[in-house]
Write an enzyme that holds these catalytic residues in place. Structure first.
Site, mmCIF file in Angstrom:
data_model
loop_
_atom_site.group_PDB
_atom_site.id
_atom_site.type_symbol
_atom_site.label_atom_id
_atom_site.label_comp_id
_atom_site.label_asym_id
_atom_site.label_seq_id
_atom_site.Cartn_x
_atom_site.Cartn_y
_atom_site.Cartn_z
ATOM 1 N N GLU A 243 7.232 2.146 0.731
ATOM 2 C CA GLU A 243 6.947 0.649 0.383
ATOM 3 C C GLU A 243 8.079 0.397 0.358
ATOM 4 O O GLU A 243 9.104 0.990 -0.279
ATOM 5 C CB GLU A 243 5.867 0.672 -0.882
ATOM 6 N N LYS B 109 -0.102 -7.287 -1.026
ATOM 7 C CA LYS B 109 -0.233 -6.108 -1.732
ATOM 8 C C LYS B 109 -1.251 -7.089 -2.656
ATOM 9 O O LYS B 109 -0.229 -7.897 -3.266
ATOM 10 C CB LYS B 109 0.983 -5.935 -2.774
ATOM 11 N N CYS C 105 0.616 1.369 -2.402
ATOM 12 C CA CYS C 105 1.165 1.619 -4.099
ATOM 13 C C CYS C 105 0.483 1.383 -5.328
ATOM 14 O O CYS C 105 -1.070 2.362 -4.611
ATOM 15 C CB CYS C 105 2.483 1.225 -4.200
#
Length: 284
Positions: free
Chosen positions: A47, A121, A163
């Site tokens: 990331e 995301k 993540c």
């Protein structure tokens, strides 16, 4: 990686590691599969792979600067083509629909340097953590994505996550329902939460969905003092850790085995046994 707030320096660091990969021999990327005497390679970056450790306002400016966006995408496309890999930039700041927000976006480049797909995301990290940062408010400058993403490659279906997404099993079930064989988890996990939960969450996502998990992490102390956990790892659909790098800058690799994937799914057919139905956000 231990990325810094410098696009050029991070591109150079990635190129250096890709050079290492191409000198390592047969298993020289994050995942590979042999087909018709050719080997394809997926390389996953963490990331925030091209800008990390600076102010979030700076990422916002990068996202809405057309010249910088072109530099980022052209730089990564050139690396994918030069080293003949499927290069997945774990996340990049890309423009949202409003000037005061950006998307945290995974981008997949082909060995021909083409952008094959992306993913914004979905779950934003707004939490309190007992570290030197104390509070994280990702939503202050980041807009949440709206769709899942599963990309067809010649040898596998690739599901994308980022993540904090790893704490939400519903996303991974939807990717599995869309046919994912491999799911990527680029991350910049905090040291505190990483030590407590990183490996457990990754193994759970691999086991319950019967997929390979490739997880690439930022690691170290960054320019703004933030500490990240690292422990990049590749996990089999049986939940075994096939490769791991606990600390430092470097690379790990493992082979993607479609026969093992089929064996695991046939021996314990959890998808057929599952009595819960999921409504897909995006099924392309």
């Amino acid at each position: 990686m231990c990325a810094i707030p410098d696009i050029d320096a991070n591109l150079a660091q990635i190129a250096e590691q890709l050079t290492v990969l191409t000198n390592k021999g047969d298993s020289h990327a994050a995942a590979s599969v042999t087909s018709n005497a050719e080997v394809s390679h997926i390389v996953l970056l963490p990331e925030c792979c091209l800008y990390f450790g600076g102010k979030e306002q700076d990422q916002l400016l990068l996202a809405h600067n057309a010249e910088q966006q072109a530099k980022i995408f052209q730089g990564l496309a050139a690396l994918a083509e030069r080293y003949q890999v499927y290069l997945l930039a774990g996340s990049l700041p890309t423009p949202a629909n409003t000037i005061d927000k950006f998307y945290n976006t995974s981008c997949l480049f082909s060995p021909q340097g083409k952008l094959l797909g992306d993913y914004q995301k979905l779950h934003l990290f707004d939490v309190s953590v007992a570290d030197n940062e104390k509070n994280y408010q990702e939503s202050r400058y980041t807009a949440a994505g709206e769709q899942t993403s599963c990309i067809a490659l010649p040898f596998a279906q690739l599901g994308l996550s980022i993540c904090y997404d790893v704490r939400f099993p519903e996303l991974y079930r939807q990717l599995a329902d869309q046919g994912a064989d491999i799911i990527t988890v680029p991350a910049a996990f905090t040291r505190v939460t990483g030590k407590a939960h990183w490996q457990t969450l990754l193994q759970a996502r691999a086991i319950e969905n019967q997929v390979y998990i490739i997880a690439a992490g930022q690691e170290g102390v960054h320019a703004n003092g933030r500490e990240t956990w690292g422990h990049s790892m590749i996990i089999s659909p049986w939940g075994e850790i096939l490769a791991e790098q606990e600390a430092g800058i470097g690379v790990i690799s493992a082979d993607f085995d479609p026969d093992l994937l089929a064996q695991v799914r046939n021996s314990i057919p959890v998808r057929q046994h599952n009595r819960f139905k999921t409504e897909l956000i995006h099924d392309e």
